[in-house]
Write an enzyme that holds these catalytic residues in place. Structure first.
Site, PDB file in Angstrom:
ATOM      1  N   LYS A 106       0.858  -1.197   0.000  1.00  0.00           N
ATOM      2  CA  LYS A 106       0.000   0.000   0.000  1.00  0.00           C
ATOM      3  C   LYS A 106       0.898   1.252   0.000  1.00  0.00           C
ATOM      4  CE  LYS A 106      -1.597   1.577   4.096  1.00  0.00           C
ATOM      5  NZ  LYS A 106      -1.305   2.989   4.421  1.00  0.00           N
ATOM      6  N   ASN A 107       1.929   1.250   0.850  1.00  0.00           N
ATOM      7  CA  ASN A 107       2.712   2.472   1.036  1.00  0.00           C
ATOM      8  C   ASN A 107       3.687   2.747  -0.104  1.00  0.00           C
ATOM      9  OD1 ASN A 107       1.255   2.883   3.316  1.00  0.00           O
ATOM     10  ND2 ASN A 107       2.919   2.442   4.757  1.00  0.00           N
ATOM     11  N   ARG A 163      -4.847  10.798   4.777  1.00  0.00           N
ATOM     12  CA  ARG A 163      -3.866  11.885   4.820  1.00  0.00           C
ATOM     13  C   ARG A 163      -2.717  11.644   3.842  1.00  0.00           C
ATOM     14  NH1 ARG A 163       0.422  11.478   6.777  1.00  0.00           N
ATOM     15  NH2 ARG A 163       0.631  13.716   7.101  1.00  0.00           N
ATOM     16  N   ARG A 203      -8.183  -0.544   5.636  1.00  0.00           N
ATOM     17  CA  ARG A 203      -7.392   0.429   4.874  1.00  0.00           C
ATOM     18  C   ARG A 203      -6.054  -0.166   4.443  1.00  0.00           C
ATOM     19  NH1 ARG A 203      -5.918   4.834   8.050  1.00  0.00           N
ATOM     20  NH2 ARG A 203      -4.992   5.477   6.092  1.00  0.00           N
TER      21      ARG A 203
HETATM   22  C1  EPZ Z   1       4.631   7.090   5.991  1.00  0.00           C
HETATM   23  O1  EPZ Z   1       3.872   8.177   6.500  1.00  0.00           O
HETATM   24  C2  EPZ Z   1       3.716   5.873   6.055  1.00  0.00           C
HETATM   25  N1  EPZ Z   1       2.515   6.111   5.257  1.00  0.00           N
HETATM   26  C3  EPZ Z   1       3.310   5.599   7.500  1.00  0.00           C
HETATM   27  O2  EPZ Z   1       2.558   4.391   7.505  1.00  0.00           O
HETATM   28  C4  EPZ Z   1       4.579   5.381   8.327  1.00  0.00           C
HETATM   29  O3  EPZ Z   1       4.218   5.168   9.680  1.00  0.00           O
HETATM   30  C5  EPZ Z   1       5.481   6.615   8.211  1.00  0.00           C
HETATM   31  O4  EPZ Z   1       5.790   6.855   6.816  1.00  0.00           O
HETATM   32  C6  EPZ Z   1       6.803   6.420   8.947  1.00  0.00           C
HETATM   33  O5  EPZ Z   1       7.474   5.315   8.420  1.00  0.00           O
HETATM   34  C7  EPZ Z   1       2.573   5.998   3.911  1.00  0.00           C
HETATM   35  O6  EPZ Z   1       3.613   5.727   3.340  1.00  0.00           O
HETATM   36  C8  EPZ Z   1       1.287   6.198   3.159  1.00  0.00           C
HETATM   37  P1  EPZ Z   1       6.715  10.594   7.790  1.00  0.00           P
HETATM   38  P2  EPZ Z   1       4.465   9.692   6.375  1.00  0.00           P
HETATM   39  O7  EPZ Z   1       6.546  11.861   7.037  1.00  0.00           O
HETATM   40  O8  EPZ Z   1       5.324   9.813   5.184  1.00  0.00           O
HETATM   41  C9  EPZ Z   1       7.378  13.792  11.184  1.00  0.00           C
HETATM   42  C10 EPZ Z   1       0.718   3.020   7.894  1.00  0.00           C
HETATM   43  O9  EPZ Z   1       0.345   2.509   8.971  1.00  0.00           O
HETATM   44  N2  EPZ Z   1       7.186  14.762  10.102  1.00  0.00           N
HETATM   45  O10 EPZ Z   1       7.825   9.684   7.400  1.00  0.00           O
HETATM   46  O11 EPZ Z   1       3.314  10.613   6.507  1.00  0.00           O
HETATM   47  C11 EPZ Z   1       6.125  12.988  11.491  1.00  0.00           C
HETATM   48  O12 EPZ Z   1       5.292  13.674  12.420  1.00  0.00           O
HETATM   49  C12 EPZ Z   1       1.169   4.463   7.878  1.00  0.00           C
HETATM   50  O13 EPZ Z   1       0.777   2.427   6.791  1.00  0.00           O
HETATM   51  C13 EPZ Z   1       7.459  16.107  10.348  1.00  0.00           C
HETATM   52  O14 EPZ Z   1       7.844  16.485  11.445  1.00  0.00           O
HETATM   53  O15 EPZ Z   1       5.346   9.778   7.687  1.00  0.00           O
HETATM   54  C14 EPZ Z   1       6.696  11.719  12.068  1.00  0.00           C
HETATM   55  O16 EPZ Z   1       6.993  11.924  13.424  1.00  0.00           O
HETATM   56  C15 EPZ Z   1       0.947   5.169   9.216  1.00  0.00           C
HETATM   57  N3  EPZ Z   1       7.277  17.009   9.336  1.00  0.00           N
HETATM   58  C16 EPZ Z   1       7.999  11.515  11.282  1.00  0.00           C
HETATM   59  O17 EPZ Z   1       8.319  12.808  10.753  1.00  0.00           O
HETATM   60  C17 EPZ Z   1       6.852  16.629   8.085  1.00  0.00           C
HETATM   61  O18 EPZ Z   1       6.718  17.501   7.180  1.00  0.00           O
HETATM   62  C18 EPZ Z   1       7.890  10.525  10.146  1.00  0.00           C
HETATM   63  O19 EPZ Z   1       6.784  10.909   9.354  1.00  0.00           O
HETATM   64  C19 EPZ Z   1       6.591  15.260   7.851  1.00  0.00           C
HETATM   65  C20 EPZ Z   1       6.770  14.346   8.883  1.00  0.00           C
END
Ligand code: EPZ
Length: 447
Positions: A22-23, A92, A406
């Site tokens: 999915k991701n 999101r 999902r």
């Molecule tokens: C991806 O989300 C995945 N989703 C998430 O999987 C996964 O948990 C996450 O990466 C971390 O590996 C998809 O790929 C669709 P991040 P993403 O931006 O990209 C912070 C699931 O269960 N951050 O890597 O949205 C954020 O708050 C989902 O399949 C900022 O601070 O996550 C987090 O603490 C849930 N500023 C960390 O970075 C930003 O602009 C990692 O988030 C963006 C993120």
């Protein structure tokens, strides 16, 4: 709303194939918005998140044809560049259309995704990266509005307080493929989904090197063609199924298992006494066949979630559930989403002994979990409750299964094919029949 009724105690046994990721699929679908020709994506999982992304793509003017697990997408120059809130709020990850829309149309309007059940989900790093490429960003009525006459290559540091950003890296990498000049992304996400996206983009005519490392270099081009790409296997679903075998002291063979992408998880599983055996050394380590069995009693371990190649946050809840059965105290530390513990209170209802201090949970091993009614609140937490139900004594009902759907395709059918006893039913119908409705105190939102 659907719920699961799980009768625990069966040891899983049999063989199952891991579906497409999915991701990986979501940003790859978004990348198709930049292609001048048809994009064929193969091996997509049949999930509600994929359906939602297809709905968003169609609304953006992409012609989509679905054939089983394959998707054919054609985007024209007169498509829309506005991703509306009512779709973005359901998923999101829709934010990953921002970079491709900006690169294709020179402008994009995408609703701010907002937070979710696992914590705040800021997008500041996404915006920082696109501004570095020359985009002018403003916020209006909850929407991100990005404009750029011509994106220009640049060097951008994309690290944040919690490390790198997966979808932020995807957005900037996509936008950079059509920027003028060379872009270097420092502190890029190293997740396999980024590497898979780079393979797809390069097959469309992009010039990306370093994907999978913290430094990615993209040489911009003027146009991207269509492509034919098979999505990589889902490492999180694969890890969940491996833990399902381990938690039931089962004997399950998994095909298309991305062993290469799960070394941190296999390391921790083996430390508990779970056996992960590769059956065919000739198969590629990204899609191999493995067998998962486990000792009757497991050893306690420590693990901390980290950006790839560390232990993935998306398997934290599932691993915590397994450790409920270890002989001793384990320690789980969540460094990516420090509030990603909604499953803790639900597991406690089943008899788990869990002690949370901030971003750390001590898991005191118990001899058994007892089935109980529990509620899913986020995608991966709901998977952990299903795993708990498989191993618990008696019956567990998991409500709000739409969270699970999902990211897991017909999980009950997959697990039942291995000997589990899971029934999907409509909880509203049963509620109406048996008891007066009670107002739930928990709100739920998409992660
Ligand atoms: C991806 O989300 C995945 N989703 C998430 O999987 C996964 O948990 C996450 O990466 C971390 O590996 C998809 O790929 C669709 P991040 P993403 O931006 O990209 C912070 C699931 O269960 N951050 O890597 O949205 C954020 O708050 C989902 O399949 C900022 O601070 O996550 C987090 O603490 C849930 N500023 C960390 O970075 C930003 O602009 C990692 O988030 C963006 C993120």
């Amino acid at each position: 709303m659907d719920a699961f009724r799980i009768t625990g105690g069966t040891r899983l046994n049999g063989r199952i194939r891991v579906d497409g990721s999915k991701n990986a699929a979501l940003p790859e679908m978004a990348a198709a918005l930049m292609a001048k020709g048809p994009v064929q994506l193969r091996g997509l999982p049949a999930l509600s998140d994929i359906d939602n992304m297809a709905r968003l793509m169609a609304e953006l003017g992409c012609q989509i044809e679905r054939d089983g697990q394959d998707l054919r997408m054609v985007t024209s120059d007169d498509g829309s560049w506005h991703a509306r809130y009512d779709i973005v709020r359901t998923m999101r990850a829709s934010i990953c259309v921002l970079g491709p829309l900006l690169a294709r149309y020179g402008q994009a309007r995408v609703a701010m995704p907002g937070g979710c059940a696992i914590g705040d989900r800021p997008v500041d790093l996404h915006l920082r990266g696109l501004e570095a490429l020359g985009a002018r960003i403003e916020l209006d009525g909850g929407d991100i509005i990005a404009r750029a006459d011509r994106l220009r290559g640049n060097t951008v540091f994309l690290g944040g307080p919690f490390g790198s950003t997966v979808l932020g890296t995807a957005n900037v990498m996509c936008a950079a493929t059509l920027a003028e000049g060379v872009t270097v992304i420092e502190s890029a996400a190293c997740e396999p989904e980024i590497s898979d996206l780079a393979v797809m983009l390069n097959s469309m005519g992009a010039s990306i090197t370093g994907a999978g490392t913290p430094r990615i270099t993209i040489r911009g081009c003027t146009e991207l063609s269509g492509c034919d790409h098979r999505v990589m296997p889902d490492r999180i679903v694969a890890g969940t199924l491996a833990i399902a075998s381990a938690i039931t002291n089962g004997d399950v063979t998994l095909e298309d298992f991305p062993l290469d992408h799960l070394l941190a998880v296999v390391d921790r599983l083996q430390a508990t006494g779970v056996r992960v055996q590769r059956l065919d050394e000739l198969e590629p380590p990204g899609r191999c066949t493995i067998k998962v069995t486990s000792e009757r009693r497991l050893k306690p371990v420590l693990f901390t979630t980290q950006p790839y190649p560390g232990f993935p946050t998306d398997l934290q809840a599932q691993m915590m559930t397994l450790l409920c059965f270890a002989d001793g105290n384990s320690i789980v530390t969540e460094k990516i989403f420090p509030d990603r513990f909604l499953h803790v209170s639900e597991l406690t209802r089943m008899g788990a002994q869990l002690y949370r201090q901030g971003g750390t949970v001590v898991v005191q091993g118990v001899n058994r979990l007892v089935g109980a009614p529990v509620m899913a609140s986020d995608l991966r937490g709901s998977a952990s409750l299903v795993l708990a139900g498989l191993a618990a004594e008696g019956t567990t009902t998991v409500s709000r299964i739409y969270h699970l759907d999902r990211g897991y395709k017909d999980l009950e059918l997959q697990l039942n094919s291995l000997g589990a006893d899971i029934e999907r039913f409509n909880a509203d119908a049963e509620d109406t029949a048996e008891t007066p409705k009670t107002e739930s105190t928990r709100t739920s939102s998409a992660t």
